[in-house]
Each structure stands twice: as structure tokens, then as C-alpha cells.
Scaffold this motif. Structure first.
Motif, PDB file in Angstrom:
ATOM      1  N   ILE A 113       0.889  -1.213   0.088  1.00  0.00           N
ATOM      2  CA  ILE A 113      -0.075   0.119  -0.008  1.00  0.00           C
ATOM      3  C   ILE A 113       1.019   1.048   0.033  1.00  0.00           C
ATOM      4  O   ILE A 113       1.976   1.221   0.704  1.00  0.00           O
ATOM      5  CB  ILE A 113      -1.165  -0.072   1.406  1.00  0.00           C
ATOM      6  N   THR A 114       0.699   2.167  -1.014  1.00  0.00           N
ATOM      7  CA  THR A 114       1.393   3.407  -0.815  1.00  0.00           C
ATOM      8  C   THR A 114       0.614   4.575  -0.566  1.00  0.00           C
ATOM      9  O   THR A 114      -0.582   4.826  -0.705  1.00  0.00           O
ATOM     10  CB  THR A 114       1.940   3.488  -2.461  1.00  0.00           C
ATOM     11  N   ASN A 115       1.594   5.575   0.331  1.00  0.00           N
ATOM     12  CA  ASN A 115       0.650   6.808   0.917  1.00  0.00           C
ATOM     13  C   ASN A 115       1.599   7.748   0.291  1.00  0.00           C
ATOM     14  O   ASN A 115       2.774   7.773   0.590  1.00  0.00           O
ATOM     15  CB  ASN A 115       0.493   6.805   2.167  1.00  0.00           C
ATOM     16  N   GLU A 116       1.423   8.959  -0.450  1.00  0.00           N
ATOM     17  CA  GLU A 116       1.747   9.851  -0.666  1.00  0.00           C
ATOM     18  C   GLU A 116       1.566  11.211  -0.018  1.00  0.00           C
ATOM     19  O   GLU A 116       0.576  11.673   0.072  1.00  0.00           O
ATOM     20  CB  GLU A 116       1.837   9.954  -2.403  1.00  0.00           C
ATOM     21  N   GLU A 117       2.610  12.108   0.432  1.00  0.00           N
ATOM     22  CA  GLU A 117       2.361  13.357   0.899  1.00  0.00           C
ATOM     23  C   GLU A 117       2.812  14.220  -0.397  1.00  0.00           C
ATOM     24  O   GLU A 117       3.915  14.300  -0.967  1.00  0.00           O
ATOM     25  CB  GLU A 117       3.419  13.721   1.950  1.00  0.00           C
ATOM     26  N   HIS A 167       2.588  -2.587   7.875  1.00  0.00           N
ATOM     27  CA  HIS A 167       4.004  -2.784   8.208  1.00  0.00           C
ATOM     28  C   HIS A 167       4.801  -1.808   7.648  1.00  0.00           C
ATOM     29  O   HIS A 167       4.735  -1.757   6.302  1.00  0.00           O
ATOM     30  CB  HIS A 167       4.545  -3.909   8.441  1.00  0.00           C
ATOM     31  N   ASN A 168       5.619  -0.955   8.069  1.00  0.00           N
ATOM     32  CA  ASN A 168       6.529   0.066   7.431  1.00  0.00           C
ATOM     33  C   ASN A 168       7.436  -0.895   6.332  1.00  0.00           C
ATOM     34  O   ASN A 168       7.896  -1.855   6.773  1.00  0.00           O
ATOM     35  CB  ASN A 168       7.243   0.823   8.295  1.00  0.00           C
ATOM     36  N   HIS A 169       7.638  -0.432   5.290  1.00  0.00           N
ATOM     37  CA  HIS A 169       8.752  -1.064   4.377  1.00  0.00           C
ATOM     38  C   HIS A 169       9.612  -0.117   3.995  1.00  0.00           C
ATOM     39  O   HIS A 169      10.853  -0.211   4.167  1.00  0.00           O
ATOM     40  CB  HIS A 169       7.645  -1.673   3.288  1.00  0.00           C
ATOM     41  N   MET A 170       9.150   0.775   2.996  1.00  0.00           N
ATOM     42  CA  MET A 170      10.165   1.893   2.373  1.00  0.00           C
ATOM     43  C   MET A 170       9.599   3.160   2.469  1.00  0.00           C
ATOM     44  O   MET A 170       8.361   3.250   2.379  1.00  0.00           O
ATOM     45  CB  MET A 170      10.479   1.481   0.981  1.00  0.00           C
ATOM     46  N   ARG A 171      10.621   4.089   2.462  1.00  0.00           N
ATOM     47  CA  ARG A 171       9.994   5.457   2.448  1.00  0.00           C
ATOM     48  C   ARG A 171      11.009   6.440   1.315  1.00  0.00           C
ATOM     49  O   ARG A 171      12.345   6.218   1.630  1.00  0.00           O
ATOM     50  CB  ARG A 171      10.084   6.197   3.895  1.00  0.00           C
ATOM     51  N   TYR A 172      10.433   7.226   0.649  1.00  0.00           N
ATOM     52  CA  TYR A 172      11.104   8.102  -0.268  1.00  0.00           C
ATOM     53  C   TYR A 172      10.716   9.439  -0.034  1.00  0.00           C
ATOM     54  O   TYR A 172       9.672   9.903   0.082  1.00  0.00           O
ATOM     55  CB  TYR A 172      10.599   7.498  -1.638  1.00  0.00           C
ATOM     56  N   GLU A 173      11.901  10.353   0.087  1.00  0.00           N
ATOM     57  CA  GLU A 173      11.624  11.616   0.084  1.00  0.00           C
ATOM     58  C   GLU A 173      12.190  12.588  -0.978  1.00  0.00           C
ATOM     59  O   GLU A 173      13.145  12.210  -1.400  1.00  0.00           O
ATOM     60  CB  GLU A 173      12.229  12.196   1.637  1.00  0.00           C
ATOM     61  N   PHE A 174      11.432  13.508  -1.609  1.00  0.00           N
ATOM     62  CA  PHE A 174      11.775  14.237  -2.950  1.00  0.00           C
ATOM     63  C   PHE A 174      12.021  15.666  -2.483  1.00  0.00           C
ATOM     64  O   PHE A 174      11.383  16.211  -1.678  1.00  0.00           O
ATOM     65  CB  PHE A 174      10.860  13.750  -3.895  1.00  0.00           C
ATOM     66  N   SER A 193       6.885  13.258  -0.386  1.00  0.00           N
ATOM     67  CA  SER A 193       7.188  11.683   0.384  1.00  0.00           C
ATOM     68  C   SER A 193       6.327  10.870  -0.323  1.00  0.00           C
ATOM     69  O   SER A 193       5.155  11.004  -0.567  1.00  0.00           O
ATOM     70  CB  SER A 193       7.331  11.948   1.938  1.00  0.00           C
ATOM     71  N   ARG A 194       6.825   9.594  -0.266  1.00  0.00           N
ATOM     72  CA  ARG A 194       6.132   8.336  -0.542  1.00  0.00           C
ATOM     73  C   ARG A 194       6.346   7.229   0.456  1.00  0.00           C
ATOM     74  O   ARG A 194       7.567   6.846   0.569  1.00  0.00           O
ATOM     75  CB  ARG A 194       6.427   7.875  -1.894  1.00  0.00           C
ATOM     76  N   THR A 195       5.493   6.694   1.101  1.00  0.00           N
ATOM     77  CA  THR A 195       5.591   5.563   2.185  1.00  0.00           C
ATOM     78  C   THR A 195       4.865   4.408   1.606  1.00  0.00           C
ATOM     79  O   THR A 195       3.859   4.522   1.285  1.00  0.00           O
ATOM     80  CB  THR A 195       5.452   6.055   3.493  1.00  0.00           C
ATOM     81  N   ILE A 196       5.820   3.271   1.666  1.00  0.00           N
ATOM     82  CA  ILE A 196       5.148   1.950   1.253  1.00  0.00           C
ATOM     83  C   ILE A 196       4.940   1.032   2.441  1.00  0.00           C
ATOM     84  O   ILE A 196       5.946   1.031   2.984  1.00  0.00           O
ATOM     85  CB  ILE A 196       6.044   1.204   0.186  1.00  0.00           C
ATOM     86  N   TYR A 197       3.910   0.686   2.496  1.00  0.00           N
ATOM     87  CA  TYR A 197       3.626  -0.218   3.389  1.00  0.00           C
ATOM     88  C   TYR A 197       3.212  -1.668   2.944  1.00  0.00           C
ATOM     89  O   TYR A 197       2.821  -1.917   1.943  1.00  0.00           O
ATOM     90  CB  TYR A 197       2.338   0.114   4.316  1.00  0.00           C
ATOM     91  N   LYS A 198       3.840  -2.706   3.818  1.00  0.00           N
ATOM     92  CA  LYS A 198       3.604  -3.994   3.239  1.00  0.00           C
ATOM     93  C   LYS A 198       2.270  -4.640   4.211  1.00  0.00           C
ATOM     94  O   LYS A 198       2.137  -4.430   5.366  1.00  0.00           O
ATOM     95  CB  LYS A 198       4.912  -5.221   3.632  1.00  0.00           C
ATOM     96  N   GLN A 199       1.451  -5.077   3.480  1.00  0.00           N
ATOM     97  CA  GLN A 199       0.161  -5.536   3.950  1.00  0.00           C
ATOM     98  C   GLN A 199       0.260  -7.026   4.459  1.00  0.00           C
ATOM     99  O   GLN A 199       0.507  -7.850   3.882  1.00  0.00           O
ATOM    100  CB  GLN A 199      -1.105  -5.189   3.073  1.00  0.00           C
ATOM    101  N   ASP A 200      -0.250  -7.220   5.813  1.00  0.00           N
ATOM    102  CA  ASP A 200      -0.257  -8.609   6.358  1.00  0.00           C
ATOM    103  C   ASP A 200      -1.547  -8.646   6.903  1.00  0.00           C
ATOM    104  O   ASP A 200      -1.810  -8.315   8.030  1.00  0.00           O
ATOM    105  CB  ASP A 200       0.853  -8.617   7.342  1.00  0.00           C
ATOM    106  N   GLY A 201      -2.282  -9.329   6.159  1.00  0.00           N
ATOM    107  CA  GLY A 201      -3.981  -9.428   6.619  1.00  0.00           C
ATOM    108  C   GLY A 201      -4.439  -7.812   6.909  1.00  0.00           C
ATOM    109  O   GLY A 201      -4.637  -7.316   5.898  1.00  0.00           O
ATOM    110  N   ASN A 202      -4.888  -7.565   7.868  1.00  0.00           N
ATOM    111  CA  ASN A 202      -5.574  -6.465   8.174  1.00  0.00           C
ATOM    112  C   ASN A 202      -4.495  -5.371   8.809  1.00  0.00           C
ATOM    113  O   ASN A 202      -4.787  -4.137   9.381  1.00  0.00           O
ATOM    114  CB  ASN A 202      -6.502  -6.554   9.407  1.00  0.00           C
ATOM    115  N   TYR A 203      -2.978  -5.847   8.853  1.00  0.00           N
ATOM    116  CA  TYR A 203      -2.286  -4.962   9.540  1.00  0.00           C
ATOM    117  C   TYR A 203      -1.331  -4.279   8.322  1.00  0.00           C
ATOM    118  O   TYR A 203      -1.059  -5.043   7.390  1.00  0.00           O
ATOM    119  CB  TYR A 203      -1.341  -5.735  10.325  1.00  0.00           C
TER     120      TYR A 203
END
Length: 149
Positions: free
Chosen positions: A32-36, A56-63, A44-54
Motif C-alpha cells: 500500500i502506498t501513501n503519498e504526501e 507494516h512500514n517497508h520503504m520511504r522515499y523523500e523528494f 514523500s512516499r511511504t510504502i507499507y507491506k500488508q499482512d492481513g489487516n495490518y
């Protein structure tokens, strides 16, 4: 008989390829990706790894951008769950000069606590429409200076 064996082998290869592509597509769905966004620019772009309903932080990019809204740096960090913090991973910087863009790539060096490991530069030559028409890779800044002389 030979034609039937070739057909069976081809069918098996196609089925295997389709299954492989389907597995890769499903693996991408677990992120799942979230962009600011500020001033219509992604900062910024934060990528989360989905595990069921949770999630978890995975990668973050800042521009970061210059006054002409051109990208000047992209910094990536990976999540380290053992220490619960973002760890720098790599940084790409962009310099804009007449008819060329110079992109630098550097990995994070834990011992030096800076982006210096595996530093590489690539020069993209642009045509009159600012479209890249040629590129060449230069390793390290001294090599780039020597090459331009």
C-alpha cells in the motif's frame, strides 16, 4: 506423435508462465502506498507491506525540488523493525546544466554515516526538446571532471 509432444510442452510452458505472472501480480497487491503532496509535488512516499489487516512500514522515499519544480533529490530509507526506525538506503541527486542532466547515485555507508558507498554518476544529454538522446555512466566525480576536459 512429435507434434503432440511439442504441443504439450508448449502448453505446459504457457501455463507455467501464466501462473508465474499471476503470483507476481498478487505479490504486488500486498503493498500500500501513501503519498504526501505539497504544491502539486510529491514530497514523500511511504510504502507499507500488508499482512492481513495490518500494515507494516517497508520503504520511504523523500523528494526535493528546485525553484523550477525540477526534481533535485530522491532519498530512500528502509524500515528496520529490530530498532523500529528508518535506515537510509540510497540517494539520487540531479543537476541540471545546459543540454544535460547529471544524475548521481550513492548508497548509504553506515561506517561513515553518509551517502558515499558505491557512488556513480550518469550524464544524460538532451536535445532541443529536453528529451534524453544519449547517456554515459561515469564513476566518481574526478572521472567526470577528467572526461569533460
Amino acid at each position: 506423435m512429435k507434434t503432440m509432444n511439442v504441443f504439450k510442452a508448449l502448453a505446459l510452458a504457457v501455463i507455467t508462465l501464466v501462473n508465474l505472472l499471476n503470483t507476481q501480480a498478487m505479490a504486488q497487491n500486498n503493498f500500500i502506498t501513501n503519498e504526501e503532496v505539497k504544491n502539486n509535488l510529491v514530497v514523500s512516499r511511504t510504502i507499507y507491506k500488508q499482512d492481513g489487516n495490518y500494515l507494516h512500514n517497508h520503504m520511504r522515499y523523500e523528494f526535493t525540488y528546485d525553484e523550477q519544480n525540477r526534481l533535485i533529490s530522491k532519498t530512500a530509507s528502509k524500515w528496520d523493525g529490530t530498532v523500529d526506525k528508518w535506515i537510509p538506503y540510497f540517494q539520487m541527486t540531479y543537476r541540471y546544466e545546459a543540454n544535460e542532466v547529471i544524475m548521481s547515485y550513492a548508497r548509504w555507508s553506515e561506517s561513515q554515516e553518509t551517502f558515499s558507498k558505491d557512488k556513480k554518476e550518469t550524464v544524460y544529454e538532451l536535445n532541443e526538446n529536453n528529451i534524453p538522446v544519449a547517456c554515459h555512466q561515469v564513476t566518481g566525480i574526478p572521472a567526470l571532471i577528467a572526461e569533460r576536459r
